[in-house]
Design a protein around this motif. Structure first.
Motif, PDB file in Angstrom:
ATOM      1  N   ASN A   1      -3.809  -2.885   5.453  1.00  0.00           N
ATOM      2  CA  ASN A   1      -5.346  -1.356   5.276  1.00  0.00           C
ATOM      3  C   ASN A   1      -5.999  -1.181   6.580  1.00  0.00           C
ATOM      4  O   ASN A   1      -6.643  -0.358   7.505  1.00  0.00           O
ATOM      5  CB  ASN A   1      -6.184  -1.932   4.742  1.00  0.00           C
ATOM      6  CG  ASN A   1      -5.622  -1.701   3.252  1.00  0.00           C
ATOM      7  OD1 ASN A   1      -4.848  -1.236   2.295  1.00  0.00           O
ATOM      8  ND2 ASN A   1      -6.016  -3.497   2.783  1.00  0.00           N
TER       9      ASN A   1
ATOM     10  N   ARG B   1       0.870  -1.456  -0.460  1.00  0.00           N
ATOM     11  CA  ARG B   1      -0.180  -0.074   0.267  1.00  0.00           C
ATOM     12  C   ARG B   1       0.588   0.774  -0.425  1.00  0.00           C
ATOM     13  O   ARG B   1       1.961   1.360   0.703  1.00  0.00           O
ATOM     14  CB  ARG B   1      -0.947   0.139   0.728  1.00  0.00           C
ATOM     15  CG  ARG B   1      -1.432   1.264   0.973  1.00  0.00           C
ATOM     16  CD  ARG B   1      -2.909   0.912   2.450  1.00  0.00           C
ATOM     17  NE  ARG B   1      -3.545   2.170   2.457  1.00  0.00           N
ATOM     18  CZ  ARG B   1      -4.747   2.527   2.819  1.00  0.00           C
ATOM     19  NH1 ARG B   1      -5.309   1.800   3.391  1.00  0.00           N
ATOM     20  NH2 ARG B   1      -4.948   3.985   3.255  1.00  0.00           N
TER      21      ARG B   1
ATOM     22  N   GLY C   1      -6.950   7.854   1.850  1.00  0.00           N
ATOM     23  CA  GLY C   1      -6.940   6.098   1.229  1.00  0.00           C
ATOM     24  C   GLY C   1      -8.919   5.623   1.099  1.00  0.00           C
ATOM     25  O   GLY C   1      -9.304   6.004   1.587  1.00  0.00           O
TER      26      GLY C   1
END
Length: 752
Positions: A504, A348, A574
């Protein structure tokens, strides 16, 4: 009533009418059909991933066939509580029975991932409410009264206007002949009578009276005992054996080598093994076989590199390499440190982390490591098997029987309809019992002997054959601006043979410039699921780092986390953030209140940690004192948001167990290897937490809400590692980056 959610293609099917009057309902997770009257007695062709059955006798007794294997999380009590509440029966009239594994009926009977209650919540409520509606409809037709006028209470059907009453048992036989209704509304959560109340373990009496509950206690006429001789080191395989002496020993029936999996076999996700050929000793008694096993002379040789095809969770196939060679902890550590300094696979990226770090006023970087861990369940691996030419009977501890069925079919050459698995209560699981190699081993031995066999691992076998928690490392780097705001965050994590990074999860989404990377090193040392996989390491590393980062920023550790969560809630970065910042903040605020965080205690060092995994939010404050240079945990206060708590006492017990387990593993848990040989083979070497070292007090507080239940068996385990580390820092003035922490504590006496 609450409207029932729309579950795709879900219908509820009558399976059979019970002899003597009554009904049985089965309910499916994903698919089914609406039977016509002439199909009432038919067995459906399609079943859900988790099936249960409701049986109502003519006397009103209700029996629930619990499909999930039980290994101490008390789901055998909690799942029927859900059903009983929606069915609206008196809990004292409920009998719970353990279902066997029926692949033709049940496509999924899995206990793991802290998902049993979460996955069963809506389907069990639907099954209960649907059964209740069928009983109401039966009374409506019998009494010629509109169904809307009939109420239920504690297993009774009641029409107040006419005074008519009937027990469920009186209507059960007729109800079984009626169509199964669709979309029956649930109870409103405020009307729960059983859910959210504490109920005793339905197996409690059997446990405290010592009634045999486990397959290791199983006996059968003509049953033989089998034991396996594992290679002394990973990277070895059997070359030859001299069985002459052993075969002549008292009580010994045979000695031979089995091949557990055939060449070219397509593995499933839980066919984890490095040892495909194994010497076996079979005899009349455990003691005789154990003594003979010690005398068996086996010649070992180096194993070659092996490639196997593994069918993954999503149906994807992966070619996995099992490397050759005998590995040592020190060599692995050097490889890991070298890898940790190189870029990993990008998982990420938000913003421009590299630029943010260049502009940062303060930069901090820390590396955390953790060793392999052995599961050490109280009940060692075992399995009973009786395989004949046309059928196979197996009985043993397993979390995921559906995953081993494919392996048994392939290895035994029998169709799954001819293989029957009885589910044993497990003496501990922690992920280990998801792997069914012992079922295959026992079945192959029984098939060869054409006799009933109980395979038993010694504690030494259990601790040294593998399926460990992986060894991990993670390097964290963060940048603060001149006002001590977090502007850059970078995590690079890896391990053998998997990385632990959850890209995440927090603090992703709360930092403008964020980078997560992962890397892996292959090994022939077998690893597997261990209580809260990956989270059990990364939570400790992350929350230890955030504690040190808060100190660098000059902020209170709880408030520092809350600031980041507010940032995520108000202006998230995000789109793939895995957590709800409001619920995450809620447990931090609750633990701050319940622990008295703002009121420091004299001579008490406190560590805080919080983590989200298995859909559940947990925050902990751990109180520690140093006595003669040894850390003593006085109290742990935990706040948990797992939605509706079905059985509060059971839930608190799971939380307490997870916390104690976390403290023990943080301080002592470790498995190392020297030239492929596990350095520890029993509890005289592998250090476990003692009763006297458990916290003097543990408080588990649940956030009250009406959200659907989430996981609980695992989520309290991961943050405990960081709570211990952060408390140790305040007690000793030293940060702890390597587990187990006991090796780094400057104690005047050993932690024994």
């Amino acid at each position: 009533m609450t409207a029932q959610p729309n579950i795709n293609r879900r219908k509820f099917l009558k399976v059979t009418a019970l002899a003597g009057g009554g009904m049985m309902l089965s309910f499916n997770w994903l698919a089914g059909c609406n039977p016509t009257p002439d199909e009432v007695l038919a067995m459906p062709k399609e079943w859900f991933s988790l099936n249960s059955y409701i049986k109502i006798g003519e006397n009103g007794i209700v029996t629930l066939m619990a499909p999930n294997p039980e290994f101490g999380t008390n789901l055998k009590t909690s799942l029927p509580m859900i059903l009983a509440d929606e069915l609206d029966v008196d809990w004292k009239n409920v009998i719970v029975e353990q279902a066997d594994f029926y692949p033709e009926r049940f496509e999924r009977q899995f206990t793991g991932g802290s998902q049993s209650v979460r996955m069963g919540w809506k389907i069990l409520r639907t099954a209960g409410s649907t059964a209740r509606k069928m009983l109401v409809n039966a009374a409506s037709k019998k009494w010629n009264i509109p169904a809307e006028e009939i109420a239920t209470s504690a297993g009774m059907l009641i029409h107040s206007a006419s005074g008519k009453k009937a027990g469920y048992g009186e209507m059960a036989s007729f109800a079984a002949t009626l169509p199964v209704p669709d979309n029956v509304p649930f109870k409103n959560v405020k009307d729960f009578k059983i859910i959210r109340t504490s109920r005793k373990n339905v197996e409690g009496k059997n446990i405290v009276t010592g009634k045999p509950l486990f397959s290791i206690d199983h006996k059968q006429e003509g049953m033989l005992i089998a034991m396996i001789v594992h290679p002394p080191a990973f990277g070895l395989k059997v070359k030859s054996l001299d069985e002459a002496l052993v075969k002549s020993m008292p009580g010994i029936k045979d000695v031979f080598v089995i091949k557990t999996l055939e060449d070219g076999y397509e593995h499933n996700a839980f066919d984890t093994t490095s040892f495909y050929e194994l010497p076996v000793v079979v005899g009349n008694s455990t003691w005789e076989v154990m003594q003979a096993k010690k005398q068996l002379k086996v010649e070992w040789e180096e194993a070659q590199e092996k490639k196997v095809t593994v069918l993954g969770w999503g149906g994807n196939k992966e070619d996995v390499v099992i490397p050759a060679g005998r590995e040592s902890t020190e060599t692995q550590r050097k490889k890991m440190m070298a890898m940790s300094g190189k870029p990993g696979k990008e998982l990420r990226r938000d913003g421009d982390p590299e630029k943010a770090f260049k502009n940062a006023a303060k930069v901090i970087e820390r590396t955390y490591t953790a060793p392999y861990l052995a599961h050490n369940t109280m009940e060692p691996v075992n399995c009973f098997a009786h395989v004949t030419a046309d059928k196979a009977e197996l009985y043993g501890p397993i979390q995921a029987p559906e995953f081993i069925m494919k392996t048994l079919v392939a290895r035994l050459g029998l169709p799954k309809e001819k293989i029957h698995i009885s589910l044993a209560r497990m003496g501990g699981g922690f992920g280990l019992r998801a792997y069914g190699h012992h079922f295959v081993e026992a079945a192959v031995i029984s098939q060869k002997l054409n006799a009933p066999v109980k395979l038993v691992y010694t504690r030494e076998d259990d601790m040294t054959y593998g399926i460990y928690r992986p060894t991990y490392t993670a390097t964290y780097r963060a940048g603060l601006d001149k006002d001590n705001n977090l502007i850059a965050f970078h995590v690079r994590g890896g391990g053998i043979p998997e990385h632990p990074v959850e890209p995440n999860r927090f603090p992703a989404g709360a930092v403008d410039n964020y980078l997560a990377e992962g890397w892996e090193i292959k090994s022939n040392i077998t690893i597997g699921a261990f209580r809260a996989p990956r989270s059990n390491f990364i939570a400790g590393a992350e929350q230890s780092f955030l504690d040190e980062l808060a100190e660098l920023a000059g902020k209170d550790p709880i408030e520092f986390r809350l600031e980041l969560l507010r940032r995520n809630k108000n202006n998230p970065v995000g789109k793939n953030n895995a957590y709800d910042p409001g619920r995450y903040a809620g447990v931090l605020e609750l633990v701050r209140e319940k622990s008295g965080w703002t009121k420091p205690q004299e001579n008490v060092s406190r560590g805080v940690a919080a983590y989200f995994c298995h859909n559940t939010y947990v925050a902990q404050v751990l109180d520690m004192k140093m006595k003669d240079g040894t850390p003593v945990v006085e109290k742990v206060t935990a706040a948990v948001d797992c939605g509706i708590v079905v059985n509060p006492d059971s839930a608190a017990n799971m939380g307490e167990g997870g916390i104690v387990d976390g403290i023990g593993n943080a301080l002592f848990g470790e498995m190392t290897f020297d030239n492929g040989i596990p350095a520890k083979n029993n509890f005289h070497q592998y250090r476990m937490i003692r009763q006297k070292e458990a916290p003097k007090a543990i408080e588990v507080h649940f956030v009250p809400n009406d959200e659907d239940p989430t996981g609980l068996g695992e989520p309290l385990f991961p943050p405990t590692f960081a709570a211990v580390a952060n408390a140790l820092y305040r007690a000793t003035g030293k940060r702890y980056y390597e587990q187990p922490f006991s090796k780094q504590i400057n104690s005047r006496q050993p932690l024994l």
